[in-house]
Design a protein around this motif. Structure first.
Motif, PDB file in Angstrom:
ATOM      1  N   LEU A 170     -44.136  31.945 -34.286  1.00  0.00           N
ATOM      2  CA  LEU A 170     -44.086  31.386 -35.628  1.00  0.00           C
ATOM      3  C   LEU A 170     -42.751  31.718 -36.272  1.00  0.00           C
ATOM      4  O   LEU A 170     -42.141  32.754 -35.978  1.00  0.00           O
ATOM      5  CB  LEU A 170     -45.224  31.955 -36.487  1.00  0.00           C
ATOM      6  N   ASP A 208     -44.390  35.241 -40.754  1.00  0.00           N
ATOM      7  CA  ASP A 208     -45.809  35.586 -40.904  1.00  0.00           C
ATOM      8  C   ASP A 208     -46.484  34.799 -42.010  1.00  0.00           C
ATOM      9  O   ASP A 208     -47.718  34.711 -42.055  1.00  0.00           O
ATOM     10  CB  ASP A 208     -45.946  37.090 -41.172  1.00  0.00           C
ATOM     11  N   LYS A 233     -48.969  32.015 -40.998  1.00  0.00           N
ATOM     12  CA  LYS A 233     -50.349  32.305 -40.576  1.00  0.00           C
ATOM     13  C   LYS A 233     -51.333  31.875 -41.641  1.00  0.00           C
ATOM     14  O   LYS A 233     -52.406  31.308 -41.335  1.00  0.00           O
ATOM     15  CB  LYS A 233     -50.501  33.787 -40.276  1.00  0.00           C
ATOM     16  N   ILE A 251     -51.771  28.176 -41.561  1.00  0.00           N
ATOM     17  CA  ILE A 251     -52.563  27.749 -40.390  1.00  0.00           C
ATOM     18  C   ILE A 251     -54.048  27.962 -40.654  1.00  0.00           C
ATOM     19  O   ILE A 251     -54.880  27.121 -40.307  1.00  0.00           O
ATOM     20  CB  ILE A 251     -52.096  28.501 -39.133  1.00  0.00           C
ATOM     21  N   ILE A 252     -54.381  29.089 -41.276  1.00  0.00           N
ATOM     22  CA  ILE A 252     -55.796  29.370 -41.558  1.00  0.00           C
ATOM     23  C   ILE A 252     -56.324  28.398 -42.610  1.00  0.00           C
ATOM     24  O   ILE A 252     -57.408  27.830 -42.464  1.00  0.00           O
ATOM     25  CB  ILE A 252     -55.961  30.828 -42.014  1.00  0.00           C
ATOM     26  N   VAL A 256     -55.608  34.644 -34.838  1.00  0.00           N
ATOM     27  CA  VAL A 256     -54.557  35.027 -35.782  1.00  0.00           C
ATOM     28  C   VAL A 256     -54.795  36.491 -36.138  1.00  0.00           C
ATOM     29  O   VAL A 256     -55.697  36.824 -36.914  1.00  0.00           O
ATOM     30  CB  VAL A 256     -54.574  34.140 -37.039  1.00  0.00           C
ATOM     31  N   ASP A 257     -54.008  37.400 -35.550  1.00  0.00           N
ATOM     32  CA  ASP A 257     -54.210  38.835 -35.776  1.00  0.00           C
ATOM     33  C   ASP A 257     -52.926  39.446 -36.324  1.00  0.00           C
ATOM     34  O   ASP A 257     -52.090  38.752 -36.901  1.00  0.00           O
ATOM     35  CB  ASP A 257     -54.640  39.516 -34.472  1.00  0.00           C
ATOM     36  N   GLU A 276     -45.449  37.381 -36.207  1.00  0.00           N
ATOM     37  CA  GLU A 276     -44.865  36.059 -35.972  1.00  0.00           C
ATOM     38  C   GLU A 276     -45.354  35.420 -34.671  1.00  0.00           C
ATOM     39  O   GLU A 276     -44.585  34.876 -33.884  1.00  0.00           O
ATOM     40  CB  GLU A 276     -43.328  36.152 -35.957  1.00  0.00           C
ATOM     41  N   VAL A 304     -49.169  33.493 -32.790  1.00  0.00           N
ATOM     42  CA  VAL A 304     -50.571  33.096 -32.802  1.00  0.00           C
ATOM     43  C   VAL A 304     -51.014  32.933 -31.358  1.00  0.00           C
ATOM     44  O   VAL A 304     -50.285  32.373 -30.534  1.00  0.00           O
ATOM     45  CB  VAL A 304     -50.765  31.764 -33.573  1.00  0.00           C
TER      46      VAL A 304
END
Length: 536
Positions: free
Chosen positions: A232, A235, A238, A241-242, A262-263, A267, A269
Motif C-alpha cells: 500500500l 497505512d 487500510k 479499503i475497510i 488487514v492487520d 503498508e 494487505v
C-alpha cells in the motif's frame, strides 16, 4: 565539286537567257515607241542580265570552293578510317597467326605423345601375346592336374564310403546338422552376452543422460502458497479499503471470493485464497482501486468484472510467453490460452505451468542426448498436463480432460499418447513419450517440489465448493477463512428467503456426511435482490 560547277553554269545560262528574252519582249512590244525610251529599257535589261550572270558566276565559284573543301575533308576522313581499319586488321591477323602457331605446337606435342603411346602399346601387345601363350600352356597343365586330383578324390571317396558304411550325401547331411546345432548354440550364447552388455550400457547411458540433464536444468523451487501480499502507498489506505462499517472489504471478499487480512503489517494487505486465479483477480482489482482512489461497493463490483474480462487476454499472453520460452510453435490459440491458465493451477503445491516448462526442457535435453525428435519431445512435455487447466471447470480426471482437449484441437496421436501414458496405464508408443514420463517424474520428485499437505487442503476446499455448486439456484460460491467458512451466492429469481435458510441447512448436513475436517465450517447463503431500470 563537279555538281556545284554544273549548278553555277546552269544559273548563269538561265540568267543570260532571261535577260535576252526580256529585252526581245520589250522591243517587240514597244516597237513603235520612242527610240530613246527603248534604248534605256534595253540598257537596263542588259545591266540586269550582266548582274545576274556575275552573281551566278560568284555563287558558282563559292560552291566550287565549298565542294572542293568538303571533298578534301571526306578524302582525309576516308584515309584515316582506312588506316585505322588496316591497323586493326593487321593486329587481328597477328593474333590469328599467334593462335595458329600455338595450336601447331600443341598438335606437335600431341603427335609426339601419340607416337610414344603407340610404341608403348606395341611393346605391351607383344608382351601380352607372350603371356597368353604361357597361360595357355599353364592351363593345359592345370587341367591335367585337376583330372588327376579328381580321379584320386573319387578313389578316396569310394574307399571312405566302404570303410564308414555311409554315402557322401548322408555324411554331408549329418555334418551340416551337427554344424547347424553348434552354430545355434553359439548364436544363443552370443545373443545373451550382447543383450546383457547392451542392458548394462543402456543403464549407464541412461544414468549419464539423466544426470547431465538434471545438472543442466537448475530451476527455482515453485511451491505455491495460499497468500499474496499487496503493498500500500500508506497505512491510511487500510481504512479506505475497510470502508464504513466494513462495507468495502465485504464487497471485495464477496465479488472475488478471497479473504482480505488487514492487520498491523505496515503498508501491506494480505490476500488469502487457495485458488491462485482468484488471488490474482483480487490483487489486480485492489491495485486498480488503490491507484484510482474511488473505493466503494459499486466501483468494486465494476472493477472486479473488468479485471475478470482482462484476465482472458492475460492468460493468452502468459501462454504465448511460455511457448516462446520452451520453443514450441504452432499451437492452437485455445491451447495457448490453456497453457497460460496453468500458471494459476497447482498440483501438490507445485505450479503447473512451471512444472510443464521444466518437463519440456528436460524432454528436449534428453532427446538431444539420445538423438530423438527434440521439437516433438518439447511439445509433448509442455502439453502433458494440459487437462489440469480445466479440472476446476469440467468433470473428469486431468488425463481424460487432456485427451479431450488435445483431440479437439488437432494434436497428433504421439502427443496424446504422451499425455495419457503414466496416468491411465497406457503404454508409451514413442521414445519421446518415454522421455516425457521420465521428465515428469524428475520434475515432481525432486526435493521441495511438492507438498502433500497443501494438496489435501486444496482438495478439501474444492470439495466444499463442489458440494455447494451442486444445488439448483446457486450462482457461485467461495471457500474462505482457510475453509472455515463457505460463502454461497444464490439467484434471487430461483431461491426465496425461506429457500435460502433451507439451502444453508442442506449444505451443512451434506458437508457433515461427506467430509472430514477439523473444527467447524460456517455456511453463509446470500440472497440479493436487485431492481434495475434505465431512464430514457
Amino acid at each position: 565539286m563537279i555538281e556545284a560547277i554544273g549548278i553555277g553554269l546552269a544559273l548563269a545560262v538561265i540568267g543570260f537567257l532571261a535577260g535576252y528574252l526580256l529585252q526581245k519582249w520589250l522591243v517587240d512590244k514597244r516597237f513603235g515607241g520612242a527610240s530613246a525610251h527603248a534604248s534605256r529599257i534595253v540598257s537596263d535589261a542588259e545591266r540586269d542580265a550582266e548582274r545576274i550572270v556575275s552573281g551566278a558566276e560568284r555563287d558558282a565559284e563559292a560552291r566550287v570552293r565549298t565542294a572542293t573543301l568538303e571533298a578534301k575533308e571526306q578524302t582525309l576522313r576516308a584515309r584515316s578510317e582506312f588506316e585505322t581499319e588496316a591497323r586493326q586488321r593487321e593486329r587481328e591477323i597477328q593474333q590469328i597467326e599467334q593462335r595458329i602457331l600455338a595450336k601447331e605446337e600443341q598438335l606437335a606435342r600431341k603427335l609426339e605423345d601419340l607416337e610414344r603411346r603407340l610404341r608403348e602399346f606395341t611393346t605391351k601387345d607383344r608382351d601380352l601375346v607372350t603371356r597368353e601363350r604361357e597361360l595357355g600352356t599353364r592351363e593345359k597343365k592345370l587341367d591335367e592336374a585337376e583330372q588327376r586330383v579328381a580321379t584320386a578324390l573319387e578313389e578316396q571317396r569310394r574307399k571312405l564310403e566302404a570303410i564308414a558304411g555311409l554315402t557322401a550325401e548322408e555324411a554331408r547331411r549329418q555334418l551340416l546338422a551337427q554344424m547347424e546345432e553348434e552354430a545355434r548354440h553359439e548364436a544363443a550364447l552370443l545373443g545373451m552376452r550382447i543383450e546383457e552388455e547392451a542392458r548394462e550400457i543402456a543403464h549407464v547411458k541412461a544414468r549419464e543422460v539423466l544426470a547431465t540433464t538434471i545438472q543442466r536444468l537448475a530451476p527455482d523451487y515453485t511451491v505455491e502458497t495460499a497468500v499474496s501480499v499487496l503493498d500500500l502507498p500508506s497505512d491510511d489506505m487500510k481504512g479506505r479499503i475497510i470502508g464504513r462499517e466494513g462495507r468495502n472489504i465485504r464487497a471485495l471478499e464477496l465479488h472475488t471470493g478471497v479473504d482480505l487480512i488487514v492487520d498491523d503489517t505496515p503498508e501491506a494487505v494480505l490476500i488469502s485464497a487457495y485458488d491462485p486465479y482468484r488471488r490474482e483477480i483480487a490483487r489486480r482489482a485492489l491495485s486498480i482501486l488503490i491507484a484510482d482512489g474511488r473505493i466503494h461497493p459499486a466501483r468494486i463490483e465494476e472493477v472486479v468484472e473488468k479485471v475478470k474480462r482482462e484476465m482472458e487476454q492475460h492468460l493468452r499472453e502468459e501462454g504465448e510467453k511460455a511457448c516462446f520460452e520452451v520453443g514450441v510453435l504452432g499451437l492452437h490459440s485455445e491451447l495457448v490460452k490453456l497453457v497460460g491458465r496453468m500458471k494459476y493451477r497447482t498440483s501438490y503445491g507445485q505450479n503447473c505451468l512451471q512444472h510443464s516448462k521444466e518437463v519440456a526442457w528436460l524432454c528436449g535435453m534428453m532427446a538431444a542426448e539420445i538423438g530423438a525428435d527434440v521439437k516433438l519431445a518439447k511439445r509433448m512435455g509442455l502439453l502433458h498436463d494440459i487437462g489440469k487447466a480445466l479440472t476446476h471447470e469440467q468433470e473428469g480426471s486431468h488425463p481424460e480432460l487432456s485427451y479431450q482437449v488435445l483431440t479437439k484441437y488437432g494434436e497428433s496421436k504421439q502427443v496424446i499418447n504422451a499425455a495419457l501414458c503414466g496416468h491411465e496405464n497406457v503404454e508409451p508408443e514413442t521414445i519421446e513419450a518415454v522421455l516425457v514420463e521420465a521428465a515428469d517424474g524428475i520434475s515432481a520428485a525432486r526435493p521441495g517440489a511438492r507438498r502433500d499437505v497443501l494438496e489435501s487442503y486444496i482438495k478439501r476446499l474444492a470439495k466444499l465448493e463442489e458440494i455447494a455448486l451442486s444445488y439448483k439456484g446457486v450462482e457461485m460460491c467461495y471457500a474462505i477463512q482457510a475453509g472455515r467458512e463457505l460463502r454461497v451466492l444464490t439467484k434471487a429469481d430461483i431461491i426465496t428467503d425461506l429457500d435460502a435458510h433451507q439451502l444453508a441447512k442442506d449444505i451443512s448436513k451434506r458437508i457433515e456426511a461427506e467430509m472430514q475436517y477439523p473444527g467447524h465450517i460456517k455456511v453463509v447463503v446470500i440472497r440479493e435482490t436487485r431492481a434495475v431500470e434505465v431512464a430514457k
